[in-house]
Motif scaffolding. Structure first.
Motif, mmCIF file in Angstrom:
data_model
loop_
_atom_site.group_PDB
_atom_site.id
_atom_site.type_symbol
_atom_site.label_atom_id
_atom_site.label_comp_id
_atom_site.label_asym_id
_atom_site.label_seq_id
_atom_site.Cartn_x
_atom_site.Cartn_y
_atom_site.Cartn_z
ATOM 1 N N GLY A 1 7.771 3.101 -4.882
ATOM 2 C CA GLY A 1 6.352 2.765 -4.850
ATOM 3 C C GLY A 1 5.423 3.936 -5.072
ATOM 4 O O GLY A 1 4.208 3.808 -4.882
ATOM 5 N N TRP A 2 5.966 5.055 -5.521
ATOM 6 C CA TRP A 2 5.153 6.270 -5.606
ATOM 7 C C TRP A 2 4.388 6.403 -6.911
ATOM 8 O O TRP A 2 3.289 6.967 -6.929
ATOM 9 C CB TRP A 2 6.025 7.496 -5.381
ATOM 10 C CG TRP A 2 6.629 7.554 -4.010
ATOM 11 C CD1 TRP A 2 6.301 6.767 -2.929
ATOM 12 C CD2 TRP A 2 7.681 8.417 -3.573
ATOM 13 N NE1 TRP A 2 7.070 7.098 -1.842
ATOM 14 C CE2 TRP A 2 7.927 8.112 -2.208
ATOM 15 C CE3 TRP A 2 8.426 9.425 -4.180
ATOM 16 C CZ2 TRP A 2 8.903 8.780 -1.457
ATOM 17 C CZ3 TRP A 2 9.393 10.089 -3.443
ATOM 18 C CH2 TRP A 2 9.628 9.773 -2.091
ATOM 19 N N THR A 3 4.940 5.929 -8.023
ATOM 20 C CA THR A 3 4.219 6.093 -9.294
ATOM 21 C C THR A 3 2.952 5.243 -9.319
ATOM 22 O O THR A 3 2.025 5.536 -10.063
ATOM 23 C CB THR A 3 5.115 5.717 -10.491
ATOM 24 O OG1 THR A 3 5.462 4.331 -10.410
ATOM 25 C CG2 THR A 3 6.374 6.566 -10.508
ATOM 26 N N GLU B 1 -3.088 -2.873 -4.788
ATOM 27 C CA GLU B 1 -1.946 -3.661 -4.341
ATOM 28 C C GLU B 1 -1.750 -4.933 -5.160
ATOM 29 O O GLU B 1 -0.620 -5.379 -5.371
ATOM 30 C CB GLU B 1 -2.111 -4.006 -2.862
ATOM 31 C CG GLU B 1 -2.011 -2.798 -1.950
ATOM 32 C CD GLU B 1 -2.160 -3.159 -0.482
ATOM 33 O OE1 GLU B 1 -2.237 -4.377 -0.181
ATOM 34 O OE2 GLU B 1 -2.190 -2.247 0.348
ATOM 35 N N GLU B 2 -2.841 -5.531 -5.660
ATOM 36 C CA GLU B 2 -2.702 -6.778 -6.420
ATOM 37 C C GLU B 2 -1.982 -6.583 -7.747
ATOM 38 O O GLU B 2 -1.544 -7.547 -8.385
ATOM 39 C CB GLU B 2 -4.069 -7.421 -6.678
ATOM 40 C CG GLU B 2 -5.064 -6.565 -7.423
ATOM 41 C CD GLU B 2 -6.029 -5.833 -6.490
ATOM 42 O OE1 GLU B 2 -7.213 -5.729 -6.845
ATOM 43 O OE2 GLU B 2 -5.571 -5.393 -5.410
ATOM 44 N N TYR B 3 -1.821 -5.328 -8.175
ATOM 45 C CA TYR B 3 -1.084 -5.044 -9.400
ATOM 46 C C TYR B 3 0.255 -4.371 -9.098
ATOM 47 O O TYR B 3 0.868 -3.768 -9.984
ATOM 48 C CB TYR B 3 -1.921 -4.167 -10.329
ATOM 49 C CG TYR B 3 -3.275 -4.760 -10.643
ATOM 50 C CD1 TYR B 3 -3.386 -5.909 -11.421
ATOM 51 C CD2 TYR B 3 -4.436 -4.186 -10.128
ATOM 52 C CE1 TYR B 3 -4.624 -6.474 -11.685
ATOM 53 C CE2 TYR B 3 -5.684 -4.741 -10.394
ATOM 54 C CZ TYR B 3 -5.768 -5.885 -11.166
ATOM 55 O OH TYR B 3 -6.997 -6.447 -11.422
ATOM 56 N N GLY B 4 0.695 -4.456 -7.867
ATOM 57 C CA GLY B 4 2.004 -3.938 -7.499
ATOM 58 C C GLY B 4 2.023 -2.509 -7.019
ATOM 59 O O GLY B 4 3.103 -1.938 -6.794
ATOM 60 N N GLY B 5 0.845 -1.905 -6.853
ATOM 61 C CA GLY B 5 0.783 -0.518 -6.418
ATOM 62 C C GLY B 5 0.642 -0.356 -4.916
ATOM 63 O O GLY B 5 0.634 -1.337 -4.163
ATOM 64 N N ALA B 6 0.494 0.896 -4.500
ATOM 65 C CA ALA B 6 0.362 1.197 -3.078
ATOM 66 C C ALA B 6 -1.072 1.071 -2.597
ATOM 67 O O ALA B 6 -1.320 0.942 -1.388
ATOM 68 C CB ALA B 6 0.881 2.613 -2.799
ATOM 69 N N GLY B 7 -2.039 1.149 -3.521
ATOM 70 C CA GLY B 7 -3.439 1.057 -3.133
ATOM 71 C C GLY B 7 -3.873 2.169 -2.209
ATOM 72 O O GLY B 7 -4.769 1.992 -1.381
ATOM 73 N N GLY C 1 2.593 -2.045 -15.084
ATOM 74 C CA GLY C 1 3.574 -1.180 -15.730
ATOM 75 C C GLY C 1 3.648 0.196 -15.087
ATOM 76 O O GLY C 1 4.736 0.753 -14.898
ATOM 77 N N VAL C 2 2.507 0.764 -14.737
ATOM 78 C CA VAL C 2 2.483 2.077 -14.088
ATOM 79 C C VAL C 2 3.222 2.020 -12.748
ATOM 80 O O VAL C 2 4.014 2.907 -12.412
ATOM 81 C CB VAL C 2 1.031 2.557 -13.894
ATOM 82 C CG1 VAL C 2 0.978 3.785 -12.978
ATOM 83 C CG2 VAL C 2 0.400 2.880 -15.240
ATOM 84 N N ALA C 3 2.975 0.969 -11.991
ATOM 85 C CA ALA C 3 3.667 0.815 -10.708
ATOM 86 C C ALA C 3 5.172 0.688 -10.897
ATOM 87 O O ALA C 3 5.955 1.104 -10.034
ATOM 88 C CB ALA C 3 3.116 -0.400 -9.968
#
Length: 379
Positions: free
Chosen positions: A52-54, A60-66, A114-116
């Motif tokens: 989850g670092w990239t 968060e709604e796009y799969g990231g850590a926010g 994609g970035v996540a």
């Protein structure tokens, strides 16, 4: 000393442990980078993505850590201090922040997800005759039915040879001042009419020339508003300069720890060379400079998190200037203190020095940073 929360300290330790485990030895790094010829290992980057670092800054709604800028700086500092060969992370985070601010919903979902997941991005601004003076760029995007046609050359584009997509800054109008009439475009990898040629550098395969010949993109490729590219670039400067500052803070810390270990063990005239006053005082100065740099970097990160809409031209430029100059001095002095061993490719000192020196040029040269700082004082 920076006052991290318990969670932030745990995160920093997790990144440090990961780097020690996955790329802690020279043999591991050589295997990941074709013996140092590549600055970015997708294999290692993909492992970071699974943690989850990239997607540290991705909502968060796009799969990231926010997460915020403080957490981002922790990740970059520890990754660079841990010698992780993920050179593509800086340009990716800079570019992702622009998509998060200005792209439409469909493009955000595509790119940020994609970035996540571990995709890398590139941003292309510089041209052969437009470096520090970004507003002088001439790469042209002309409006046609249903889209745009792009022609021109870009240069010094990091990540372009492995990026999933490129965020292009092109001229769409010449009305008004030269800062007006710039637009950001989403250019997927493999777009017809785009040619990418690597530029040989001391640091290996890192930057590229881009040639656009009748490249056609749809209207949906516009990121943000047409002719508003300059304002959009300015809105991202806090994040861009923090990213560069945090990375070079980590490089300086790595150089310092390697040098300290060397001068503590290397003996001449029957004693460790670090016990001689000349080197002992130099080590003390560097330790002080690194601590001051860290306080500045995280102060700017905290201010940016407290008010994401606030521009910090003075503070962000100071952070980039201070971190890169500290890193440059630390790595050059490291080579001097290590003597011939600092010059040998067997050690990391010469590689760290090459990367630190160029950091004072990219992302806005340090001369430009000083000029910006001076202008904030009315000069």
């Amino acid at each position: 000393m920076v006052n991290f929360t318990d969670e932030q300290r745990a995160f920093a330790q997790a990144v440090a442990d990961f780097c020690a485990r996955e790329s802690g030895s020279r043999e591991q790094r050589d295997a990941l980078t074709d013996n140092g010829r590549e600055l970015h290992s997708q294999e290692l980057y993909s492992k970071m993505a699974k943690l989850g670092w990239t997607g540290i800054l991705v909502p968060e709604e796009y799969g990231g850590a926010g997460a915020g800028n403080v957490e981002m700086c922790i990740l970059l500092e520890e990754a660079m201090r841990g010698n992780a060969p993920i050179g593509g992370i800086g340009p990716t985070l800079i570019t992702a922040a622009a998509y998060a601010k200005f792209a439409d919903e469909q493009l955000k979902k595509e790119v940020l997800t994609g970035v996540a997941d571990g995709d890398s991005l590139a941003i292309s601004m510089s041209e052969p005759e437009a470096g520090s003076d970004v507003a002088a760029l001439t790469c042209r995007a002309e409006k046609v039915d249903g889209g745009w046609v792009i022609n021109g050359q870009k240069t010094w584009c990091s990540n372009a040879h492995f990026a999933k997509s490129i965020l292009l800054i092109a001229r769409t109008s010449r009305s008004g001042s030269k800062h007006e009439g710039l637009t950001q475009f989403h250019i997927p990898a493999g777009t017809e009419g785009l040619e990418i040629k690597g530029i040989d550098t001391l640091g290996g395969r890192e930057v590229n020339d881009l040639y656009f010949t009748d490249v056609r993109v749809p209207d949906s490729a516009v990121v943000g508003k047409v002719d508003n590219g300059w304002n959009q670039l300015m809105a991202g400067l806090n994040t861009e300069r923090l990213i560069l500052a945090a990375m070079q803070l980590g490089v300086a810390e790595r150089s310092f720890s390697d040098t300290l270990a060397f001068v503590s063990e290397r003996k001449q005239f029957g004693r460790p060379v670090g016990s001689f006053q000349a080197l002992r005082h130099r080590i003390a100065d560097h330790a002080t400079e690194i601590e001051a740099t860290k306080l500045l970097v995280y102060s700017v990160a905290e201010q940016s998190d407290a008010d994401p809409t606030r521009l910090l031209p003075r503070e962000a430029s100071m952070a980039k200037l201070k971190a890169t100059e500290t890193s440059k001095k630390m790595t050059i002095d490291a080579m001097q203190m290590m003597g011939g061993y600092g010059y040998a490719t067997e050690f990391d000192a010469e590689r760290l020095m090459r990367g630190a020196i160029i950091s004072t040029v990219y992302g806005g040269t340090n001369e430009i940073q000083r000029d910006i700082i001076g202008k904030t004082y009315g000069l």
